[in-house]
Write an enzyme that holds these catalytic residues in place. Structure first.
Site, PDB file in Angstrom:
ATOM      1  N   GLY A  69       0.800  -1.216   0.000  1.00  0.00           N
ATOM      2  CA  GLY A  69       0.000   0.000   0.000  1.00  0.00           C
ATOM      3  C   GLY A  69       0.830   1.262   0.000  1.00  0.00           C
ATOM      4  O   GLY A  69       0.479   2.256  -0.649  1.00  0.00           O
ATOM      5  N   CYS A 323       5.098   4.485  16.542  1.00  0.00           N
ATOM      6  CA  CYS A 323       5.886   4.442  17.773  1.00  0.00           C
ATOM      7  C   CYS A 323       7.232   5.098  17.506  1.00  0.00           C
ATOM      8  O   CYS A 323       7.937   4.731  16.575  1.00  0.00           O
ATOM      9  CB  CYS A 323       6.084   2.990  18.216  1.00  0.00           C
ATOM     10  SG  CYS A 323       6.889   2.845  19.812  1.00  0.00           S
TER      11      CYS A 323
END
Length: 381
Positions: A69, A323
């Site tokens: 993607g 993160c």
């Protein structure tokens, strides 16, 4: 481990693994070669292309396999932008896009792009009129995701495409449909976009494979040069095993489509029913969000601490944000929705075919225990 992070990735279906094994073994030919091994590989690639063309309602010639993607989004945005230089330098997208779009659009500034970020409402929904107001005579691209990856909001992409094309038919409309493929039947011709991006590992296929739709006639420069593969939309030897796995996985989901969607909705509704009764709980996902994603929060409890405790208890979830340096960044999606405080308290629970109602019941019990423990700890500290 109870795995409720399926919006990040899904486990490989046995059917996908079986389809891949042949092309990882004896059927190792290059699909561009003319001998039998090459023809066998080409047959697998083209069978997959025809399947996805039928599923998405487009011509096979308008589909190119990619590495995922992220690459599909990058190829779409760079390709459409560069094809329109120097005439059009304005790009419109939204404040809640995946980083694969937001960072790609930001990189376009290096090529002289001027970028407008359209805001969203409290449910994460883009208003078509806001997109229309953002258009300029030099707008090259409008990019609006179909399903938000953090809260599951379904964006009005078809209406946006219709209004944009009515205002200026030359504007290229792109949609990141990575999170839509597992749960929504999208007919690309009906929706009216020029470019769309998909990924295999969100539908129980392998990582490293994606799909890009480029409507015939769309201004587009292929960035990967060096061969005639993929109708010259993306050069490079195809990942035959990955493409075969992508095909097999999506075909299995498609064969059980209604049951698949009903199963996800039942899982989500059961978990929300249990979570809603917990003290201080709230829901960020709108009522009409896709059934695969449930974004919830617990007032006064930091999501990084909650996620670590859930992991220790055997439940995998996510905050729906990247993160960095060992600490969770506040969700840019929730902040764009005007939920600044909630961005540090909320977690994303996402569901797929392999999850069971027994797992949901157990996960609800774990959530209740952990939230109660953390609330008691913070209250007494």
């Amino acid at each position: 481990m109870i795995y409720l992070d399926n919006a990040a990735t899904t486990p490989l279906l046995p059917a996908a693994r079986a389809a891949m094994e042949r092309y990882l073994g004896d059927a190792y030919g290059n699909p561009s070669s003319l001998h039998r091994l090459g023809r066998d590989a080409r047959q697998a690639v083209e069978a997959a292309r025809r399947f996805f063309a039928d599923w998405l309602g487009v011509s096979p010639r308008d589909l190119a396999f990619t590495s995922g993607g992220t690459e599909s989004n990058n190829l779409a945005l760079y390709g459409a932008y560069l094809a329109q230089q120097p005439r059009r330098r304005h790009v419109v997208t939204t404040a809640v896009e995946h980083h694969a779009v937001l960072e790609a659009v930001d990189r376009l500034r290096l090529f002289g792009a001027d970028v407008t970020l359209v805001p969203v409402d409290s449910e994460g929904r883009v208003h078509p009129d806001d997109v229309l107001r953002a258009l300029r005579p030099d707008t090259a691209i409008v990019s609006v995701m179909f399903v938000n990856n953090e809260v599951g909001t379904v964006e009005p992409v078809a209406e946006i495409a219709r209004l944009v094309k009515a205002a200026d038919p030359a504007v290229v409309v792109h949609s990141d449909m990575v999170q839509a493929l597992p749960v929504l039947r999208v007919g690309l011709e009906d929706i009216g976009v020029d470019l769309a991006s998909f990924s295999a590992h969100k539908v129980h296929g392998p990582k490293g494979v994606g799909l890009l739709y480029v409507r015939s006639g769309t201004p587009f420069v292929a960035l990967a040069a060096g061969g005639n593969q993929e109708h010259r939309l993306r050069a490079g030897t195809e990942s035959v095993a990955g493409i075969a796995g992508f095909h097999a996985a999506m075909a299995e989901i498609a064969s059980q489509w209604d049951a698949h969607r009903a199963h996800l909705a039942a899982l989500r509704d059961a978990l929300w029913s249990a979570v809603a009764s917990l003290n201080g709980s709230y829901r960020n996902s709108p009522a009409d969000a896709v059934p695969s994603i449930l974004n919830v929060g617990f007032r006064g409890i930091r999501n990084d601490i909650l996620l670590m405790r859930l992991d220790l208890e055997g439940v995998a979830a996510s905050a729906g944000a990247a993160c960095s340096a060992g600490s969770l960044e506040p969700s840019h999606v929730l902040r764009a929705m005007g939920r600044e405080r909630e961005a540090r308290e909320s977690i994303r629970l996402s569901f797929a075919w392999q999850n069971t109602m027994e797992e949901i019941d157990e996960a609800a019990g774990v959530l209740s225990k952990v939230v109660g423990s953390l609330r008691s700890r913070f209250t007494n500290s």
